[in-house]
Every structure is written in C-alpha cells, then in structure tokens.
Design a protein around this motif. Sequence first.
Motif, PDB file in Angstrom:
ATOM      1  N   ILE A   1      15.516  99.923  58.398  1.00 59.17           N
ATOM      2  CA  ILE A   1      14.564  99.325  59.329  1.00 59.17           C
ATOM      3  C   ILE A   1      15.304  98.361  59.999  1.00 59.17           C
ATOM      4  CG2 ILE A   1      12.428  97.993  59.487  1.00 59.17           C
ATOM      5  CD1 ILE A   1      11.993 100.383  58.019  1.00 59.17           C
ATOM      6  N   LYS A   2      15.169  98.614  61.438  1.00 58.76           N
ATOM      7  CA  LYS A   2      15.994  97.638  62.269  1.00 58.76           C
ATOM      8  C   LYS A   2      15.714  96.283  62.012  1.00 58.76           C
ATOM      9  CE  LYS A   2      17.038  97.316  67.319  1.00 58.76           C
ATOM     10  NZ  LYS A   2      16.724  97.519  68.408  1.00 58.76           N
ATOM     11  N   ASP A   3      16.977  95.484  62.040  1.00 62.82           N
ATOM     12  CA  ASP A   3      16.983  94.120  62.019  1.00 62.82           C
ATOM     13  C   ASP A   3      16.452  93.402  60.536  1.00 62.82           C
ATOM     14  OD1 ASP A   3      17.735  93.904  64.748  1.00 62.82           O
ATOM     15  OD2 ASP A   3      15.675  93.744  65.233  1.00 62.82           O
ATOM     16  N   GLN A   4      16.175  94.651  59.814  1.00 64.49           N
ATOM     17  CA  GLN A   4      15.771  94.237  58.342  1.00 64.49           C
ATOM     18  C   GLN A   4      16.796  94.665  57.084  1.00 64.49           C
ATOM     19  OE1 GLN A   4      11.562  94.526  57.625  1.00 64.49           O
ATOM     20  NE2 GLN A   4      11.141  94.613  59.855  1.00 64.49           N
ATOM     21  N   GLY A   5      17.413  96.052  57.546  1.00 61.37           N
ATOM     22  CA  GLY A   5      18.094  96.450  56.411  1.00 61.37           C
ATOM     23  C   GLY A   5      17.588  97.597  55.851  1.00 61.37           C
ATOM     24  N   TRP A   6      18.149  98.002  54.599  1.00 65.61           N
ATOM     25  CA  TRP A   6      17.458  99.148  54.053  1.00 65.61           C
ATOM     26  C   TRP A   6      16.568  98.805  53.232  1.00 65.61           C
ATOM     27  CZ3 TRP A   6      18.991 104.212  54.913  1.00 65.61           C
ATOM     28  CH2 TRP A   6      20.210 104.233  55.824  1.00 65.61           C
ATOM     29  N   GLU A   7      15.388  99.518  52.791  1.00 64.55           N
ATOM     30  CA  GLU A   7      14.401  99.531  52.019  1.00 64.55           C
ATOM     31  C   GLU A   7      14.033 100.669  51.175  1.00 64.55           C
ATOM     32  OE1 GLU A   7      10.856  98.355  54.276  1.00 64.55           O
ATOM     33  OE2 GLU A   7      10.087 100.490  54.145  1.00 64.55           O
ATOM     34  N   LEU A   8      13.292 100.726  49.985  1.00 63.94           N
ATOM     35  CA  LEU A   8      13.263 101.624  48.966  1.00 63.94           C
ATOM     36  C   LEU A   8      11.822 102.176  49.410  1.00 63.94           C
ATOM     37  CD1 LEU A   8      15.163 100.661  45.805  1.00 63.94           C
ATOM     38  CD2 LEU A   8      16.061 102.089  47.671  1.00 63.94           C
ATOM     39  N   ARG A   9      11.445 103.476  49.256  1.00 68.33           N
ATOM     40  CA  ARG A   9      10.458 104.107  49.185  1.00 68.33           C
ATOM     41  C   ARG A   9      10.367 105.317  48.258  1.00 68.33           C
ATOM     42  NH1 ARG A   9       8.853 104.585  55.893  1.00 68.33           N
ATOM     43  NH2 ARG A   9       9.715 102.505  56.206  1.00 68.33           N
ATOM     44  N   LYS A  10       9.026 105.300  47.720  1.00 70.70           N
ATOM     45  CA  LYS A  10       8.891 106.449  46.881  1.00 70.70           C
ATOM     46  C   LYS A  10       8.443 107.723  47.619  1.00 70.70           C
ATOM     47  CE  LYS A  10       7.452 103.486  42.908  1.00 70.70           C
ATOM     48  NZ  LYS A  10       6.538 103.189  41.754  1.00 70.70           N
ATOM     49  N   LEU A  11       9.029 108.762  47.001  1.00 67.13           N
ATOM     50  CA  LEU A  11       8.612 110.193  47.667  1.00 67.13           C
ATOM     51  C   LEU A  11       7.665 110.894  46.682  1.00 67.13           C
ATOM     52  CD1 LEU A  11      12.236 111.270  48.610  1.00 67.13           C
ATOM     53  CD2 LEU A  11      10.383 110.227  49.873  1.00 67.13           C
ATOM     54  N   THR A  12       6.741 111.612  47.204  1.00 70.07           N
ATOM     55  CA  THR A  12       5.675 112.358  46.646  1.00 70.07           C
ATOM     56  C   THR A  12       5.906 113.880  46.791  1.00 70.07           C
ATOM     57  OG1 THR A  12       4.108 112.021  48.289  1.00 70.07           O
ATOM     58  CG2 THR A  12       4.176 110.460  46.416  1.00 70.07           C
ATOM     59  N   LEU A  13       7.040 114.421  46.587  1.00 69.34           N
ATOM     60  CA  LEU A  13       7.222 115.823  47.023  1.00 69.34           C
ATOM     61  C   LEU A  13       6.673 116.764  45.809  1.00 69.34           C
ATOM     62  CD1 LEU A  13      10.935 115.230  47.515  1.00 69.34           C
ATOM     63  CD2 LEU A  13       9.080 115.464  49.187  1.00 69.34           C
ATOM     64  N   ASN A  14       6.061 117.893  46.410  1.00 72.58           N
ATOM     65  CA  ASN A  14       5.474 118.845  45.465  1.00 72.58           C
ATOM     66  C   ASN A  14       6.508 119.813  44.686  1.00 72.58           C
ATOM     67  OD1 ASN A  14       3.040 118.111  46.136  1.00 72.58           O
ATOM     68  ND2 ASN A  14       2.794 119.621  48.054  1.00 72.58           N
TER      69      ASN A  14
ATOM     70  N   GLY B   1      12.319 111.394  43.764  1.00 67.56           N
ATOM     71  CA  GLY B   1      11.149 110.502  43.915  1.00 67.56           C
ATOM     72  C   GLY B   1      11.503 109.267  44.658  1.00 67.56           C
ATOM     73  N   LEU B   2      12.802 109.050  45.141  1.00 60.40           N
ATOM     74  CA  LEU B   2      13.168 107.799  45.997  1.00 60.40           C
ATOM     75  C   LEU B   2      13.893 108.225  46.896  1.00 60.40           C
ATOM     76  CD1 LEU B   2      12.984 104.680  45.338  1.00 60.40           C
ATOM     77  CD2 LEU B   2      15.010 104.806  44.294  1.00 60.40           C
ATOM     78  N   ALA B   3      13.575 107.311  48.184  1.00 58.39           N
ATOM     79  CA  ALA B   3      14.632 107.376  49.514  1.00 58.39           C
ATOM     80  C   ALA B   3      14.886 105.826  49.918  1.00 58.39           C
ATOM     81  CB  ALA B   3      13.702 108.096  50.328  1.00 58.39           C
TER      82      ALA B   3
END
Length: 211
Positions: free
Chosen positions: A198-211, A192-194
């Motif tokens: 982001i260019k010039d900002q680094g990595w950010e966390l995003r939630k996944l909603t997979l079936n 549930g997480l990726a």
Amino acid sequence: MKQIIIALVAILVLPVTLFSQDLKGIDEIAPFSEGLAAVRQGDKWGFINEEGTLVIDFRSDLHWNKDANTSKSDVSGVRHPKFIEGRCMITKNVEDGVPLYGFIDTTGNTVIEPQFLNVYPFKDGYTTGVLFDKIYKGENEFKLKIYEFKFFDVLLDTSGKIDEYFERRQNIQMTKKRYQRPFIGAKRLTSGLAAVYIKDQGWELRKLTLN
C-alpha cells in the motif's frame, strides 16, 4: 494414383522429419527444465526435448535478457526462456514500445495473452503481476481515439484466470521515454495468504479464498 498417395504421405511426414533432424548453427543452449531446454539461433529461441528433437520451433516472442539480473524473480531476472509449471514467458511491445508479458504452454500455444507490465513465474499453480487494461472511451473533436489506462496488482492461475484484484496502481507512464517497469505490489506467501503493498503505508497481509 499410387504416386499421388506416396506424395501425400511424404508431405504429411515432412514436418516431423524436419523437426527430427540434427540441429546445427545453435548459438546458445539453456539448461533443461521440466524436460525442455531453450535453444537460440540469433535472436530467436525454440525448445528441444531430452532426445534433442525441436518440439517448439524458433520464434521471436519468447522473453529473455542477456543482461538479466538473475537475483531478481520478476521479468528482469529472466536470462533465457524456461518452462516453470508448464508455462514459459512471452512478450510483445505495445503503446510506444512498452513491453507486455504473457505465457505459452509446452505445445507452444499462447494460454495467457501478453497483458502484464511485470509478472512472477508460476509457483504452486499461481502467480502475481501488474495487469495492464486499456479501455476505449470514444473520440475527441479531432476524431482521435481516446483510451483510459488502468493498472492493477492481481493474482492469476496457470489458465490465465484472475482470482484476485488487489490494489489499483497509479502514475504508470505508458510512453517509451518515460516508462519504468513497475515493481509487483502483491506476493502470494502461502495458499491462503498474500502480502500487498500500500503506497505510503508499506506491506500488509491479506487472506486468500481460493477454490
């Protein structure tokens, strides 16, 4: 009539017989993975099963690199063809020799057409890669075809279905002299997480909603 029937049976059995013969002239044998091992003759690879039967014939589109950096997990780390979760990487060249990558299944059929500039092997049914999209826009005054290139970091499953589009990538040069394989700017961390770069900002966390 009897002779005709015998001849037809012989023709039908011939491919199986050829695949069952002892293999000779093998240049390299890779370790087994998921019950299959890649074997090389020249620049072509095929796959044998654990009985030594050639189950996928020798072909030139299986991705490998004798100088692979095996510390890397993207396409640059693929030393020899290998099945992971029933998928093996293939490649073809487009756009002035730029390589694209896709996957076959254990029967040798293409299940994901080569359309990625870089991609990770599958894990738990999913992977991430850099998708290449070529869109026809028409012709100019000189009757030359005009295309728009788009690139996205995406999440896909083993069927090739794209479940998530992440960031659009810019400034990827699709000519052989200027092309540099892009890094993959998305990583699936858990179900549930990726992590997305982001260019010039680094990595950010995003939630996944997979079936």
